[in-house]
Design an enzyme around this catalytic site. Structure first.
Site, PDB file in Angstrom:
ATOM      1  N   GLU A 121       0.888  -1.074   0.105  1.00 34.14           N
ATOM      2  CA  GLU A 121       0.001  -0.031  -0.103  1.00 34.14           C
ATOM      3  C   GLU A 121       0.949   1.222  -0.407  1.00 34.14           C
ATOM      4  OE1 GLU A 121      -2.456   0.513   3.735  1.00 34.14           O
ATOM      5  OE2 GLU A 121      -4.263   1.809   2.235  1.00 34.14           O
ATOM      6  N   ALA A 262       1.278   0.345  11.159  1.00 37.38           N
ATOM      7  CA  ALA A 262       1.545  -1.045  10.330  1.00 37.38           C
ATOM      8  C   ALA A 262       0.353  -1.939   9.336  1.00 37.38           C
ATOM      9  CB  ALA A 262       0.397  -1.893  11.949  1.00 37.38           C
ATOM     10  N   GLU A 298      -6.282  -2.859  12.501  1.00 36.05           N
ATOM     11  CA  GLU A 298      -5.478  -3.543  11.287  1.00 36.05           C
ATOM     12  C   GLU A 298      -6.498  -4.973  11.334  1.00 36.05           C
ATOM     13  OE1 GLU A 298      -3.618  -2.231   9.407  1.00 36.05           O
ATOM     14  OE2 GLU A 298      -2.395  -0.935  11.350  1.00 36.05           O
ATOM     15  N   GLU A 320     -10.158   3.801   5.467  1.00 36.29           N
ATOM     16  CA  GLU A 320      -9.232   4.356   7.289  1.00 36.29           C
ATOM     17  C   GLU A 320      -9.963   5.248   8.600  1.00 36.29           C
ATOM     18  OE1 GLU A 320      -6.869   3.318   7.904  1.00 36.29           O
ATOM     19  OE2 GLU A 320      -5.742   2.685   5.922  1.00 36.29           O
TER      20      GLU A 320
HETATM   21  N1  TRP Z   1      -3.328   0.354   5.628  1.00 28.02           N
HETATM   22  C1  TRP Z   1      -2.275   1.225   7.228  1.00 28.02           C
HETATM   23  C2  TRP Z   1      -2.839   1.504   7.893  1.00 28.02           C
HETATM   24  O1  TRP Z   1      -3.201   0.933   8.831  1.00 28.02           O
HETATM   25  C3  TRP Z   1      -1.233   2.235   6.367  1.00 28.02           C
HETATM   26  C4  TRP Z   1      -0.006   2.416   6.159  1.00 28.02           C
HETATM   27  C5  TRP Z   1       0.734   1.380   6.815  1.00 28.02           C
HETATM   28  C6  TRP Z   1       0.526   2.709   4.727  1.00 28.02           C
HETATM   29  N2  TRP Z   1       1.905   1.355   5.632  1.00 28.02           N
HETATM   30  C7  TRP Z   1       1.668   2.315   4.173  1.00 28.02           C
HETATM   31  C8  TRP Z   1      -0.138   4.033   3.885  1.00 28.02           C
HETATM   32  C9  TRP Z   1       3.010   2.595   3.636  1.00 28.02           C
HETATM   33  C10 TRP Z   1       1.018   3.623   3.236  1.00 28.02           C
HETATM   34  C11 TRP Z   1       2.480   3.358   3.033  1.00 28.02           C
HETATM   35  O2  TRP Z   1      -3.286   2.954   8.375  1.00 28.02           O
HETATM   36 ZN    ZN Z   2      -5.967   1.236   8.487  1.00 26.75          ZN
END
Ligand code: TRP
Ligand code: ZN
Length: 859
Positions: A121, A262, A298, A320
């Site tokens: 991500e 995370a 998570e 989010e």
């Molecule tokens: N989706 C992750 C969260 O729980 C966010 C995240 C984790 C993220 N690693 C990342 C976003 C690296 C951008 C880049 O919120």
């Molecule tokens: Zn998240």
């Protein structure tokens, strides 16, 4: 900046994908410098008019491309490959080589310590293979990993383990299958050696789920809290939302090198070890709390994010904002509702209001994005959660649940938009949320104005409310919003009935008359922070005191006391020479101290002086020096005036052996704040007391409170204790982050030389984001005096560092620049010095997109 400037993507330009990838088989031959990736995908054309297939890719070495077994020529660019005139339906095989060991951006496949891991991500999958790297392309994954058996005894990927075996030369392999179609940002693999903690959870439909927690060798004792938190989160989501886990196995891997907190990869979360590992000796109560909350966050993504995902990245808040709201609800249920809420309000006021008033202002659903990583923001996350919370308040607990049920059953397995979510909420409740939707498209912080009139004869209270949203950098014109305004009416005497209401403010102006208000009353508005807004209400001192003492909403009490203290600080800062402290402060604190033991955590929050950042957000112009001086002076004054009370309070707050348990946590929190005032009386007796507390402490929370107090007061004892601390913890990366941070946050004349030393320290590592944040993040965000040095050397120091870091990890660099973006409130001299540094960055030849977007907007 290089000649080809990055361009913005627009939400309005969204087009469905012309192709579909239904299945992918990924083979990894893992090796440090050269990992070979073979991706075999089933591709289908969706739009007949589109003949060419364009795939995203970044930093890949292309070995070959085959269409239905035939090797094919492709056009290769910096951003991907194009296959001309492909068949309607075909098998696509792509072979690429990647280099994990030199990947310090920590996106795609990289090595953390000895282990291979991935972070996809938002757009990291394109660093693994050429693909349609967008969340609305959902495929079923089958993954084969091959690696050295000795260094990588564990081979993990999403879903279920379906096969494994050995090859020659000491290597082995495993095949994993994830039955749920998913976007590529949820793909993950891990290969390495770990200590493994196992447990299980039986779901409400009697399915037994295997829980596995992988941590660095030697750390298994520190994993129990995380595993226990996971089980609590699983049970909570069943009970609160009827949502059950869907795979046979849930794996969490803790790594030391990670850009964020995370990542919710399906069935295989990867965590920053900071949000997994804890024991009494090395972790604070705050760490325990954060772990429980991030583990839950998570886990909750499995439904809000994974089963139902985002159509495009502009919709990030869909998953989010909603998931943060859910983890906040969970934390409130696990700990104290009021304290959890107060801390969320602090985040909003300190960081989100700042973002809204700076150059990066954006709505929770941004309309334009240059670098997606820049939009994992407090606005999308925390304001996003506040918007969900308002829906919850408007629809009520049962209505919100109905809306969630409708959302889940309607969209399971789909990639959807924020509009789809609001529509489900509206449909399930037969509610009209058309005005409410503006929260998704409008940035900025509304100001709610309030005046009141009590009619003594009629016993009515009339409230006149207005709303106004000041223009933001991204949007000059604003519309009215649907703002739920929480109100509490409190008899000034404290005797009699308190009245609570939520009044919807849906236009520029609105008046309501409340019957049965028997006596003269104080009003608390936006109670519980009922909307992410500022309040403009001129209350008398007497009214504010009544709110502090008698309001039934604890957040309102905290809010009122913080406002009284803030006003005192601003008042002091305005005075040119001898700052005098307003009289009411002493009686306010005397009152709070008397109540301290009955509500330790709440009173601790009320006793703590508002942070510099919170103060900054309350005025258009900020006098840095005046405010810092006022804060220091008030702290010293309160320490001296109530010296006896602080000491006896501290003495009554002792705990038996450490446990992470609510009563203890609350007492330790109050003890920490108390110690901050005790240390303000700088005599030998104080030094002895602090030293003794440090020596006898059996837990990190109390030890750190001593160090923090010594740091804030610049006591000579600080250096002695820090030396001891370093000797004790030098081999422990998470604890050393705390040590680095304490040094970097110390506000003293020589702080830049201190920073220089820290950056040269044997344990400093520019490749480790936690370490970078602990030094440079603490300095830029919290070392106000050092960062804002008059001669501009603080700004220059940060900029020099950013120029170096940007080439290593631009994502982290772009987060660290934040304090330099909000310069408009500062005096002209400092503004100019900051702009000079921003210009230096702007003129840099190879500036990343991440920094480019922010610097360009700030200039
Ligand atoms: N989706 C992750 C969260 O729980 C966010 C995240 C984790 C993220 N690693 C990342 C976003 C690296 C951008 C880049 O919120
Ligand atoms: Zn998240």
């Amino acid at each position: 900046m290089s000649s080809n400037q990055p361009t913005a993507m627009k939400l309005a330009d969204y087009q469905p994908c012309a192709f579909r990838i239904t299945d992918i088989y990924l083979e990894f031959d893992l090796a440090d410098q050269q990992t070979r990736v073979t991706a075999t995908s089933q591709v289908e054309r969706v739009q007949q008019s589109c003949r060419d297939l364009q795939l995203d890719g970044k930093n890949l070495t292309l070995i070959g491309v085959w269409v239905d077994g035939q090797e094919t020529d492709v056009a290769v660019s910096e951003h991907g490959i194009t296959l001309a005139d492909v068949p309607d339906r075909f098998e696509l095989k792509i072979v690429t080589d990647i280099n994990p060991i030199d990947n310090h951006a920590l996106e795609g496949l990289y090595k953390s310590g000895g282990a291979f891991c991935t972070q996809c991500e938002a757009q990291g999958f394109r660093r693994i293979t050429y693909f349609l790297d967008r969340p609305d392309v959902m495929a079923r994954y089958r993954v084969k990993l091959t690696a050295d058996k000795k260094t990588c005894p564990y081979l993990l990927a999403n879903g279920n383990l379906v096969d494994s075996g050995e090859t020659t030369k000491g290597r082995h392999w495993a095949v994993w299958e994830d039955p749920f179609p998913k976007p590529c940002y949820l793909f993950a693999l891990v290969a390495g050696d770990f200590d493994l903690l196992e447990d299980s959870f039986t779901t409400q439909s009697a399915k037994v789920v295997k829980l596995q927690l992988f941590v660095d060798k030697g750390n298994s004792e520190r994993g129990h809290h995380a595993l226990a938190s996971l089980k609590k989160a699983m049970a909570w989501d069943e009970q609160k939302y009827g949502l059950e886990y869907d795979l046979d196995r849930y794996m969490i891997v803790a790594v030391d090198f990670f850009n964020m907190g995370a990542m919710e990869n399906k069935g295989l979360n990867v965590f920053n070890s900071k949000y997994v590992l804890a024991d009494a000796a090395s972790a604070t109560d705050q760490d325990y709390f954060n772990i429980e909350s991030v583990i839950a966050h998570e886990y909750f993504h499995n439904w809000t994010g994974n089963r139902i995902t985002c159509r495009d990245w502009f919709q990030l808040s869909l998953k989010e904002g909603l998931t943060v709201f859910r983890d906040q609800q969970f934390s409130a249920d696990m700990a104290s509702d009021a304290i959890v809420r107060i801390n969320q309000v602090k985040v909003m006021r300190e960081h989100q209001f700042a973002e809204d008033s700076g150059p990066m202002a954006h709505p929770i659903r941004p309309a334009e994005v240059v670098e997606m990583n820049n939009f994992y923001s407090v606005t999308v996350y925390d304001k996003g959660a506040e918007v969900i919370r308002m829906l919850h308040r408007i629809l009520g607990e049962a209505g919100f649940r109905k809306g969630m049920d409708c959302y889940i059953s309607r969209h399971d397995g789909q990639a959807v938009t924020c509009d789809d979510f609001v529509q489900a909420m509206a449909d399930a409740n037969h509610a009209d949320l058309s005005l409410f939707r503006r929260w998704y498209s409008q940035s900025g912080t509304p100001v709610v104005g309030l005046t009141s009139h009590w009619d003594k004869a009629k016993k009515t209270l009339t409230l006149n409310m207005t709303q106004y949203t000041p223009p933001t950098a991204d949007q000059p014109h604003k519309q009215s919003l649907h703002i739920p305004v929480g109100i509490e009416i409190i008899p000034l005497s404290g005797k009699g009935e308190r009245i609570s209401r939520v009044i919807p403010l849906t236009s520029g102006q609105h008046s309501v008359t409340i019957e049965g208000v028997q006596c003269e009353s104080a009003i608390a508005a936006l109670t519980g922070f009922s909307a992410p807004a500022r309040l403009d209400y001129q209350a008398s001192l007497e009214e504010q005191m009544a709110v502090v003492l008698y309001a039934s909403d604890p957040v309102a009490r905290w809010d009122a006391s913080q406002k009284l203290v803030s006003d005192a600080l601003f008042d002091m800062a305005k005075q040119a020479h001898e700052q005098t402290i307003p009289k009411y402060i002493d009686s306010l604190f005397a009152g709070l101290l008397r109540q301290a033991l009955s509500e330790p955590a709440l009173i601790a929050e009320m006793l703590e002086l508002p942070s510099f950042e919170t103060l900054s957000q309350q005025r258009e112009q900020i006098d840095v020096d005046g405010l810092l001086q006022a804060r220091g002076k008030l702290n010293a004054h309160l320490g001296a005036v109530f010296a006896q009370q602080w000491r006896s309070l501290y003495a009554s707050l002792s705990n038996p052996g450490y446990a992470y348990e609510q009563g203890q946590v609350e007492r330790r929190r109050l003890a920490g704040v108390t110690l901050g005032y005790i240390a303000a009386v700088k005599d030998d007796d104080t030094a002895q007391m602090l030293q003794s507390i440090y020596q006898h402490s059996d837990n990190m929370t109390d030890s750190l409170a001593v160090l923090k107090a010594c740091q804030t007061q610049n006591l000579p004892l600080f250096d002695t204790l820090m030396q001891d601390f370093e000797n004790k913890w030098q081999d422990d990366p998470l604890v050393m982050d705390k040590w680095f941070s304490l040094h970097a946050g110390r506000q003293h004349e020589a702080c830049l030389s201190t920073l220089q030393l820290l950056l040269c320290h044997g344990r400093y590592n520019v490749n480790n984001p936690n370490r970078v944040r602990s030094v440079m993040g603490t300095f830029a965000f919290y070392n106000t005096a050092g960062f804002h040095r008059r001669d501009g050397s603080g700004y220059r120091f940060l900029t020099d560092y950013l120029l170096e870091l940007d080439g290593v990890n631009s994502q982290v660099a772009a987060r660290l620049i934040t304090p330099m973006l909000q310069y408009a409130k500062l005096d002209e001299d400092r503004q100019q010095k900051i702009r000079l540094q921003l210009l230096r960055l702007f003129e840099h030849k190879n500036l990343s997109r991440d920094l480019y977007e922010k610097v360009q907007k700030a200039l």
